[in-house]
Design a protein around this motif. Structure first.
Motif, PDB file in Angstrom:
ATOM      1  N   ARG A 134      37.474  33.189  49.028  1.00  0.00           N
ATOM      2  CA  ARG A 134      37.962  34.476  49.734  1.00  0.00           C
ATOM      3  C   ARG A 134      37.573  35.486  48.783  1.00  0.00           C
ATOM      4  NH1 ARG A 134      44.106  33.062  51.499  1.00  0.00           N
ATOM      5  NH2 ARG A 134      43.536  31.175  52.535  1.00  0.00           N
ATOM      6  N   ASP A 135      36.609  35.314  48.071  1.00  0.00           N
ATOM      7  CA  ASP A 135      36.017  36.633  47.229  1.00  0.00           C
ATOM      8  C   ASP A 135      34.497  36.968  47.617  1.00  0.00           C
ATOM      9  OD1 ASP A 135      36.314  38.419  45.077  1.00  0.00           O
ATOM     10  OD2 ASP A 135      35.349  37.034  43.697  1.00  0.00           O
ATOM     11  N   ASP A 165      35.310  37.561  56.344  1.00  0.00           N
ATOM     12  CA  ASP A 165      34.743  36.513  55.622  1.00  0.00           C
ATOM     13  C   ASP A 165      33.464  36.201  56.268  1.00  0.00           C
ATOM     14  OD1 ASP A 165      35.051  34.046  53.927  1.00  0.00           O
ATOM     15  OD2 ASP A 165      35.251  32.666  55.841  1.00  0.00           O
TER      16      ASP A 165
END
Length: 170
Positions: A134-135, A165
C-alpha cells in the motif's frame, strides 16, 4: 591470501564452464499494471498542489514487450491541463518489486508554464514503479522536458501518490 586467490580462480573457472542462464518457461512473464493518482508536493515548484494520474499496463519479455500508458496532469484552477498524453510501452525491465517501463507518446499535448501548447507525439517517456504493497511509488522522465530517455532507463521512484496501486510480476 593464497587460499582466497585459489578459490577465486576456481570459482571463475566454474562460471566460465557453466551453461548460460536461459529464461524458464514456467517463470511468470514480466508485467507492471495499475494506476495511481495524487497531488504533486512542494518539491515540484510551480506544479506543487496539482493533481496527476498515471496508468500503465505493460507485459512481455525484451523481444516482445506490449503495453500502453496514459498520463493526465491537471491544474489546480481547472484551466487547460498541463499534460494529457498516452502511448505505447517499448521496453520493460522488472527486478523484484521495481519495474522500469519506457515508451513513446502516440498522441497528446503539454502546456508547460508560459509556453504555447506543444504536441508531444513521438517523444519518449520513462516510468519507474515500486510495488510496495500500500506504499507504492512512481517517478518519471520526459524527453519533451529536455531529459534524454533511453530504453529501460529509470530513476528513483520518489513520488508517493495518494490513491491507486501498481502490481509488478516477473
Amino acid at each position: 591470501m593464497r587460499k582466497h586467490l585459489a578459490f577465486a580462480g576456481f570459482a571463475t573457472a566454474l562460471l566460465m564452464l557453466a551453461p548460460p542462464a536461459v529464461a524458464s518457461a514456467d517463470k511468470p512473464e514480466p508485467r507492471v499494471s495499475g494506476s495511481m493518482s495524487g497531488t504533486l508536493p512542494k518539491e515540484f515548484g510551480p506544479w506543487a498542489g496539482e493533481p496527476v494520474k498515471f496508468t500503465i499496463d505493460a507485459h512481455g519479455r525484451p523481444a516482445g514487450v506490449k503495453g500502453t500508458f496514459k498520463v493526465f496532469h491537471d491544474r489546480i484552477d481547472g484551466s487547460k491541463p498541463v499534460g494529457d498524453f498516452e502511448g505505447k510501452i517499448t521496453c520493460l525491465a522488472v527486478a523484484g518489486e521495481v519495474a522500469v517501463a519506457t515508451g513513446v507518446i502516440t498522441k497528446g499535448y503539454v502546456n508547460i508554464l508560459d509556453k504555447p501548447t506543444e504536441d508531444v507525439t513521438g517523444k519518449k517517456v520513462s516510468f519507474t514503479v515500486h510495488d510496495n504493497g500500500r506504499d507504492d511509488r512512481i517517478f518519471w522522465i520526459w524527453e519533451f522536458m529536455g531529459a534524454p530517455v533511453n530504453d529501460c532507463q529509470g530513476t528513483a521512484p520518489a513520488f508517493k501518490p495518494a490513491r491507486g496501486d501498481f502490481t509488478i510480476r516477473g
